[in-house]
Enzyme design. Structure first.
Site, PDB file in Angstrom:
ATOM      1  N   GLU A  80      20.735 -36.796  14.018  1.00  0.00           N
ATOM      2  CA  GLU A  80      21.763 -37.610  14.665  1.00  0.00           C
ATOM      3  C   GLU A  80      21.569 -37.573  16.182  1.00  0.00           C
ATOM      4  OE1 GLU A  80      25.453 -38.136  12.016  1.00  0.00           O
ATOM      5  OE2 GLU A  80      25.750 -36.334  13.202  1.00  0.00           O
ATOM      6  N   GLY A 106      29.899 -41.708  10.150  1.00  0.00           N
ATOM      7  CA  GLY A 106      31.191 -41.287  10.688  1.00  0.00           C
ATOM      8  C   GLY A 106      32.235 -42.389  10.553  1.00  0.00           C
ATOM      9  N   SER A 166      26.257 -44.239  14.364  1.00  0.00           N
ATOM     10  CA  SER A 166      26.633 -45.657  14.382  1.00  0.00           C
ATOM     11  C   SER A 166      26.085 -46.470  13.206  1.00  0.00           C
ATOM     12  CB  SER A 166      26.226 -46.318  15.707  1.00  0.00           C
ATOM     13  OG  SER A 166      26.953 -45.754  16.776  1.00  0.00           O
ATOM     14  N   GLY A 191      28.948 -42.712  17.432  1.00  0.00           N
ATOM     15  CA  GLY A 191      30.185 -43.360  17.855  1.00  0.00           C
ATOM     16  C   GLY A 191      30.019 -44.363  18.986  1.00  0.00           C
ATOM     17  N   LYS A 245      35.731 -36.942  10.028  1.00  0.00           N
ATOM     18  CA  LYS A 245      36.264 -36.350  11.275  1.00  0.00           C
ATOM     19  C   LYS A 245      37.792 -36.260  11.183  1.00  0.00           C
ATOM     20  CE  LYS A 245      32.189 -38.244  13.448  1.00  0.00           C
ATOM     21  NZ  LYS A 245      31.460 -38.648  14.627  1.00  0.00           N
ATOM     22  N   HIS A 269      27.222 -29.906  13.715  1.00  0.00           N
ATOM     23  CA  HIS A 269      27.439 -31.271  14.210  1.00  0.00           C
ATOM     24  C   HIS A 269      27.473 -31.232  15.738  1.00  0.00           C
ATOM     25  CE1 HIS A 269      29.182 -35.131  15.094  1.00  0.00           C
ATOM     26  NE2 HIS A 269      28.841 -35.507  13.873  1.00  0.00           N
ATOM     27  N   GLU A 320      29.196 -32.735  17.859  1.00  0.00           N
ATOM     28  CA  GLU A 320      30.541 -32.661  18.464  1.00  0.00           C
ATOM     29  C   GLU A 320      31.007 -31.213  18.526  1.00  0.00           C
ATOM     30  OE1 GLU A 320      32.451 -35.546  15.959  1.00  0.00           O
ATOM     31  OE2 GLU A 320      31.588 -37.212  17.092  1.00  0.00           O
ATOM     32  N   ASN A 378      31.355 -38.607   7.015  1.00  0.00           N
ATOM     33  CA  ASN A 378      31.973 -37.566   7.835  1.00  0.00           C
ATOM     34  C   ASN A 378      33.223 -38.180   8.457  1.00  0.00           C
ATOM     35  OD1 ASN A 378      32.677 -35.663   9.722  1.00  0.00           O
ATOM     36  ND2 ASN A 378      30.899 -36.009  11.041  1.00  0.00           N
TER      37      ASN A 378
HETATM   38  P1  PGA Z   1      29.324 -42.373  13.662  1.00  0.00           P
HETATM   39  O1  PGA Z   1      29.298 -40.782  13.487  1.00  0.00           O
HETATM   40  O2  PGA Z   1      28.784 -42.962  12.406  1.00  0.00           O
HETATM   41  O3  PGA Z   1      30.757 -42.715  13.904  1.00  0.00           O
HETATM   42  O4  PGA Z   1      28.448 -42.677  14.845  1.00  0.00           O
HETATM   43  C1  PGA Z   1      28.266 -40.140  12.805  1.00  0.00           C
HETATM   44  C2  PGA Z   1      28.494 -38.664  12.817  1.00  0.00           C
HETATM   45  O5  PGA Z   1      29.030 -38.145  13.814  1.00  0.00           O
HETATM   46  O6  PGA Z   1      28.158 -37.966  11.853  1.00  0.00           O
END
Ligand code: PGA
Length: 237
Positions: free
Chosen positions: A158, A221, A200, A164, A9, A86, A88, A7
């Site tokens: 998640e 991500g 992460s 993140g 982003k 997601h 976010e 992903n």
């Molecule tokens: P990250 O994000 O691997 O940067 O923690 C994962 C995601 O938001 O799908």
């Protein structure tokens, strides 16, 4: 062999996307799904072997929806999957389970698959209500879609506090939640769905995470935008 989904982003600009495509050519990418920023979907289609996903999809059909991207537009670009729900987007755009139902309906109409994200906040985990919350996200969505479409959904667990942050749950915590999600879906809807872990995932923890047989793959991500993604692909045997 785990399913790897990147992903990306809004991490990369065009030049960086081209570099990413170049250095991932070293690895076997034709069974890895990348969800680029919309403007770069075509570039990936033309220049890479990745399977393509979108990071989001409009809940409406084509027409007067300024700034949105529809499922039929995604299909016309050769996209096969879209992420929905997601955290976010749930947090920043106030995306609701009801809207996620609409998005899944749009994807179904176009014969596209979904990667549906679920996960609890740190406060919910500390209060001991993580499973109840994740269950509510699943049930409020799955109860309201066509049950024939369920087989086209991959669930990504998640935990919001792991996205993140560089912090990940223990393997036991991941196993516990993954089994809970799989059992809930099997009991209530009589299907076996793939459940991924996300939050992460990186070069530094992939070997530890790969020990978890229950997890069917990862939604990645930040690390899916860097050279370390090659390492993660290569460790996936
Ligand atoms: P990250 O994000 O691997 O940067 O923690 C994962 C995601 O938001 O799908």
């Amino acid at each position: 062999m785990k399913l790897l989904i990147g992903n990306q982003k809004t991490y990369l600009n065009k030049e960086e996307v081209l570099k990413f495509i170049e250095f991932t050519k070293k690895s076997k990418c034709d069974d890895v799904i990348i969800c680029p920023s919309y403007p770069f979907i075509d570039l990936y289609k033309e220049k890479s072997d990745f399977i393509l996903g979108a990071q989001n999809v409009s809940e409406k059909v084509n027409g007067g929806t300024t700034g949105e991207i529809s499922a039929s537009q995604l299909k016309s670009l050769g996209v096969s999957y879209s992420i929905v729900g997601h955290s976010e987007r749930r947090k920043d755009q106030g995306e609701t389970n009801e809207q996620i139902v609409n998005k899944l309906n749009r994807l179904e109409e176009q014969g596209l698959n979904a990667i549906m994200c679920v996960g609890e906040t740190l406060v919910q985990r500390e209060k001991g209500i993580a499973k109840d919350f994740v269950a509510s996200e699943i049930i409020e969505t799955f109860d309201n879609i066509n049950k024939d479409y369920l087989k086209n959904i991959i669930v990504a667990y998640e935990p919001i506090w792991a996205i993140g942050t560089g912090i990940t749950p223990t393997n036991d915590e991941i196993i516990d939640m993954t089994n809970y999600i799989k059992d809930l879906i099997k009991d209530k809807y009589s299907v076996d769905l793939k459940v991924l872990y996300g939050g992460s995932v990186s070069k530094s923890n992939i070997d530890e995470l790969n020990k978890i047989a229950e997890v069917d793959g990862y939604l990645i991500g930040g690390a899916s935008t860097k050279e370390e993604f090659n390492y993660i692909i290569e460790r996936n045997v």
